[in-house]
Design a protein around this motif. Structure first.
Motif, short mmCIF file in Angstrom:
data_model
loop_
_atom_site.label_atom_id
_atom_site.label_comp_id
_atom_site.label_asym_id
_atom_site.label_seq_id
_atom_site.Cartn_x
_atom_site.Cartn_y
_atom_site.Cartn_z
N VAL A 30 40.08 41.66 31.89
CA VAL A 30 40.16 40.46 32.74
C VAL A 30 40.51 40.86 34.17
O VAL A 30 41.09 41.93 34.40
CB VAL A 30 41.22 39.46 32.22
CG1 VAL A 30 40.77 38.80 30.92
CG2 VAL A 30 42.57 40.14 32.04
N ASN A 31 40.19 40.00 35.12
CA ASN A 31 40.53 40.23 36.52
C ASN A 31 42.05 40.31 36.69
O ASN A 31 42.79 39.50 36.13
CB ASN A 31 40.03 39.08 37.40
CG ASN A 31 38.59 39.24 37.81
OD1 ASN A 31 38.10 40.37 37.97
ND2 ASN A 31 37.89 38.12 37.98
N VAL A 32 42.46 41.28 37.48
CA VAL A 32 43.88 41.50 37.76
C VAL A 32 43.99 41.87 39.24
O VAL A 32 43.09 42.50 39.79
CB VAL A 32 44.42 42.62 36.83
CG1 VAL A 32 45.67 43.26 37.39
CG2 VAL A 32 44.68 42.08 35.43
N GLU A 33 45.09 41.46 39.87
CA GLU A 33 45.32 41.84 41.27
C GLU A 33 45.54 43.35 41.34
O GLU A 33 46.43 43.88 40.66
CB GLU A 33 46.55 41.13 41.81
CG GLU A 33 46.82 41.51 43.26
CD GLU A 33 48.18 41.02 43.76
OE1 GLU A 33 49.20 41.30 43.12
OE2 GLU A 33 48.20 40.37 44.82
N HIS A 34 44.77 44.05 42.16
CA HIS A 34 44.93 45.50 42.24
C HIS A 34 44.46 45.99 43.60
O HIS A 34 43.57 45.42 44.21
CB HIS A 34 44.13 46.18 41.12
CG HIS A 34 44.94 47.21 40.39
ND1 HIS A 34 44.76 48.55 40.56
CD2 HIS A 34 45.95 47.08 39.49
CE1 HIS A 34 45.62 49.21 39.79
NE2 HIS A 34 46.35 48.34 39.12
N GLU A 35 45.06 47.11 44.03
CA GLU A 35 44.85 47.61 45.39
C GLU A 35 43.40 47.96 45.71
O GLU A 35 42.96 47.83 46.86
CB GLU A 35 45.72 48.84 45.65
CG GLU A 35 47.19 48.55 45.85
CD GLU A 35 47.99 48.50 44.57
OE1 GLU A 35 47.38 48.38 43.47
OE2 GLU A 35 49.22 48.58 44.64
N GLU A 36 42.65 48.47 44.73
CA GLU A 36 41.28 48.91 45.01
C GLU A 36 40.44 47.82 45.68
O GLU A 36 39.61 48.11 46.55
CB GLU A 36 40.55 49.32 43.72
CG GLU A 36 41.09 50.58 43.09
CD GLU A 36 42.16 50.31 42.05
OE1 GLU A 36 42.94 49.35 42.26
OE2 GLU A 36 42.24 51.06 41.08
N VAL A 37 40.66 46.57 45.25
CA VAL A 37 39.86 45.47 45.78
C VAL A 37 40.15 45.29 47.27
O VAL A 37 39.27 44.88 48.04
CB VAL A 37 40.15 44.17 44.99
CG1 VAL A 37 39.36 42.99 45.55
CG2 VAL A 37 39.83 44.38 43.51
N GLY B 127 34.45 37.57 51.98
CA GLY B 127 35.73 38.27 52.15
C GLY B 127 36.55 38.24 50.87
O GLY B 127 36.00 38.11 49.78
N TRP B 128 37.89 38.36 51.03
CA TRP B 128 38.78 38.37 49.85
C TRP B 128 39.14 36.96 49.46
O TRP B 128 39.44 36.12 50.32
CB TRP B 128 40.05 39.16 50.17
CG TRP B 128 39.81 40.63 50.27
CD1 TRP B 128 39.49 41.48 49.26
CD2 TRP B 128 39.91 41.44 51.45
NE1 TRP B 128 39.36 42.77 49.72
CE2 TRP B 128 39.62 42.78 51.07
CE3 TRP B 128 40.18 41.19 52.79
CZ2 TRP B 128 39.61 43.84 51.97
CZ3 TRP B 128 40.18 42.25 53.69
CH2 TRP B 128 39.89 43.56 53.29
N PHE B 129 39.15 36.69 48.15
CA PHE B 129 39.62 35.41 47.65
C PHE B 129 40.30 35.64 46.29
O PHE B 129 40.22 36.73 45.72
CB PHE B 129 38.47 34.40 47.53
CG PHE B 129 37.36 34.84 46.60
CD1 PHE B 129 36.33 35.66 47.04
CD2 PHE B 129 37.35 34.45 45.26
CE1 PHE B 129 35.31 36.08 46.19
CE2 PHE B 129 36.33 34.86 44.40
CZ PHE B 129 35.31 35.67 44.87
N THR B 130 40.96 34.60 45.79
CA THR B 130 41.68 34.76 44.52
C THR B 130 41.12 33.83 43.45
O THR B 130 40.36 32.90 43.74
CB THR B 130 43.18 34.45 44.71
OG1 THR B 130 43.30 33.13 45.23
CG2 THR B 130 43.84 35.43 45.64
N PRO C 210 44.63 37.10 40.72
CA PRO C 210 43.71 38.24 40.91
C PRO C 210 42.89 38.07 42.18
O PRO C 210 42.52 36.95 42.54
CB PRO C 210 42.78 38.17 39.69
CG PRO C 210 43.38 37.20 38.75
CD PRO C 210 44.32 36.33 39.52
N VAL C 211 42.62 39.18 42.86
CA VAL C 211 41.86 39.13 44.10
C VAL C 211 40.47 39.74 43.86
O VAL C 211 40.32 40.70 43.10
CB VAL C 211 42.65 39.84 45.24
CG1 VAL C 211 42.95 41.28 44.90
CG2 VAL C 211 41.93 39.73 46.58
#
Lengths: 409, 409
Positions: free
Chosen positions: B238-245, B213-216, B205-206
């Protein structure tokens, strides 16, 4: 002493271990090692090195009865030893009958759940297809020795031994299987064929009770913690469909017969998820591939995603235990024993270059073949291991350097 | 008013819903519906009945850039709307650029985890491959509107609306997605493409934080129970990788941006098991088939074992909610709102014959196309939904008969 020529079908983990155990024994004349993948058969033979003389690799499709029959004839084999997965039991069994060869397997023909009440009544039971043809084997004067691995196999020999020498009356015979094996570097790596494990664990478990006969339960029923010997310790065990429950009551008197497998909670949850997603299915589904849509069995894909258990020996640690717990009376007093056989992976790797679980399966049919060669075991028809005297088997197992044990409970 | 001719690629659940929503709107001239499986494209068009006049079915391999370009030229399409799975983003994006057509998608180019520190640092991020080519799009005077479904898409519009009209300063923007959908007769039946769901949920997840900045993080991190509106109630997210971030921080000021998905514990456990067994993998494994050994992607096999979510609408019950939770200050006072859009499956089935989750995804690119046709939205380069004024979009969504809502927390 009979001159024995063996066609071994299947050069996977168990088949390869069979060649290494048999290579040290003089009782047979020739062993032809045949596999669908000829490179596996060749690898098994060439790994024998200086002992490879009596062995020869061949290619065979175990599902093609005519091809198997031709191979038996070509090499004049009088024994077919089946070390493939249970899907190939029936074509190999039929090919052996046609050739009047002795047939030996380690798993029996597959079951089919009851169409309406799968978790209460049996449908087609394990081995039914084989036992239906018992009269034909008798008529041919030939022997099919079925379920002759470690479980079924040695576990059935233990049941017969208990009935003959340890008990007057038997209340329950419960096969109990547990291990403390771990595999370095893998979060999930079953130590035995996942195809077979799924088949065993997700089919409705079968139980035998005198008066009631065979019946089934929900998967993973009657959980119990069983304390395994030689440092393995307590493991959660659940009912699983297994051949012993179908074999033992045919030759041994007991009020109840069960099989419980020490799967552990994580493994049970994993199997439940595979079932929930339909990934345990063997019927093909259509999926895209570079060559266009193809049909594959989801269970084969699950197997392909996991490491081959036969290759994990070097990374494996721990011991595996197979055994038969028996409760009843002797001379008027209650008695309870656990008859067992433990293999330490470190020992089987050092001695044979085979991991413990496949090695433990493989030694038993070799012992049985030797008893058939010497004539200590003989018979015709479709017979389980408990149809033969137990003592010569257990003595020869000790002579092979892999002793069994008994614990009074 | 621009005369718009649309090439819709993908006639799965979302593509089919797009045709049904668009058929009721006059803003375009022609919509060519193309799929790898021509029968799916034809089924989508013929289901429109009397409204099918502006639509036409075609066959296309979305991975074949030249074929897509030829189809754009053949039908003189000025818009390519991508309704395929994310594997086909790049070939379609490139084909549109080559043709100087407007490109719209609902998911962005795929990420690749950081090779050494996957759960701490980003590797290749979602959309990176697309944003790298932004200058080429600007130079061509063409627009790629990326991430224009419901999430990403409407959720990004909500973020822009909050920044423009509801807040002076924003502390956190957290997209929150939850549902109370159940599917009759299935123990496990995801309501959205399992291929995409696995991709989203098992990738690291990002998270975005100003300054850092961005991290996972580890998968399924920072669990929280979010209370969804309109009777859905509390769901574990729960946190999930998604484009909005990845999209929101490029155009909207916020100290933190997250995406949390209301998966529920059972679904999380199922995904973890798929990962443990390697069944989430897309790289092919070799398995037997009737035609000999074939290479298939395990994740495709998982998808083939589950029912097609687009076909489950009749058996589905409940509502799905997509929305953006925003916390910050307005006129010196703390404020917290949840901007959301709920679709009741019963309503979308009755009105459009589409299940709620795919219908909710589909309506947003149609609204966006209409704004591009009327000129209310315009631009060049690679732009996210939050790069455009939010108010016209939200008003038009209401006009389509599917109103959004806002809850002050």
């Amino acid at each position: 002493m009979r001159v024995m020529r063996v066609l071994l079908v299947g050069a996977g983990g168990v088949g390869t271990a069979i060649t290494r155990i048999a290579a040290r024994r003089p009782f047979f004349d020739r062993m032809v090692v045949a596999d669908y993948d000829p490179s596996r058969a060749e690898a098994a033979v060439s790994a024998l090195g200086a002992e490879a003389g009596r062995f020869q690799a061949e290619r065979v499709d175990a599902g093609d009865e005519a091809q198997v029959a031709a191979l038996l004839a070509k090499h004049e084999c009088d024994v077919l030893l089946n070390a493939t997965d249970p899907r190939f039991v029936m074509p190999l069994f039929r090919a052996a009958l046609g050739a009047k060869a002795t047939y030996v397997d380690m798993a029996m023909s597959l079951s089919k759940p009851h169409p309406e009440r799968p978790y209460e009544e049996c449908g087609v039971k394990l081995g039914d297809e084989q036992f239906e043809r018992a009269a034909e084997w008798e008529k041919a004067g030939a022997l099919a020795l079925v379920g002759m691995g470690v479980e079924p196999g040695l576990s059935d020999v233990f049941a017969r031994y208990a009935a003959d020498e340890l008990f007057d009356e038997i209340e329950e015979i419960g096969v109990r299987d547990g291990a403390n094996l771990t595999v370095e570097g893998y979060d999930f790596a079953p130590s035995f064929s996942i195809w077979t494990t799924i088949e065993e664990c997700l089919n409705p478990p079968v139980v035998y009770e005198a008066g009631r006969g065979w019946f089934t339960t929900e998967p993973f029923s009657e959980p119990e913690v069983f304390d395994f010997p030689e440092g393995i310790g307590p493991v959660e065990c659940v009912n699983v469909e297994h051949e012993e429950v179908l074999l033992v009551p045919r030759w041994v008197n007991a009020r109840r017969v069960t099989f419980k497998y020490g799967l552990g909670q994580e493994f049970i949850d994993t199997l439940k998820t595979l079932h929930l997603l339909g990934l345990d299915r063997t019927e093909p589904v259509t999926v895209p591939s570079a060559r266009g849509p193809v049909q594959v069995s989801p269970r084969d894909v699950v197997a392909a995603c996991l490491p081959d258990p036969a290759t994990l020996g070097e990374r494996m640690h721990g011991k595996t235990c197979a055994g038969t717990w028996v409760r009843g009376t002797k001379d008027g007093a209650p008695r309870e024993v656990y008859l067992y056989h433990v293999v330490d992976n470190q020992w089987s790797m050092a001695e044979y270059g085979c991991q413990a679980v496949v090695w433990q399966t493989a030694i038993n049919p070799v012992v049985a073949l030797e008893l058939l060669a010497t004539g200590e075991w003989s018979g015709t028809g479709v017979l389980g291991p408990e149809a033969f005297p137990a003592r010569p088997f257990l003595d020869l197992l000790n002579a092979y350097g892999s002793p069994w044990g008994m614990r009074e409970q």
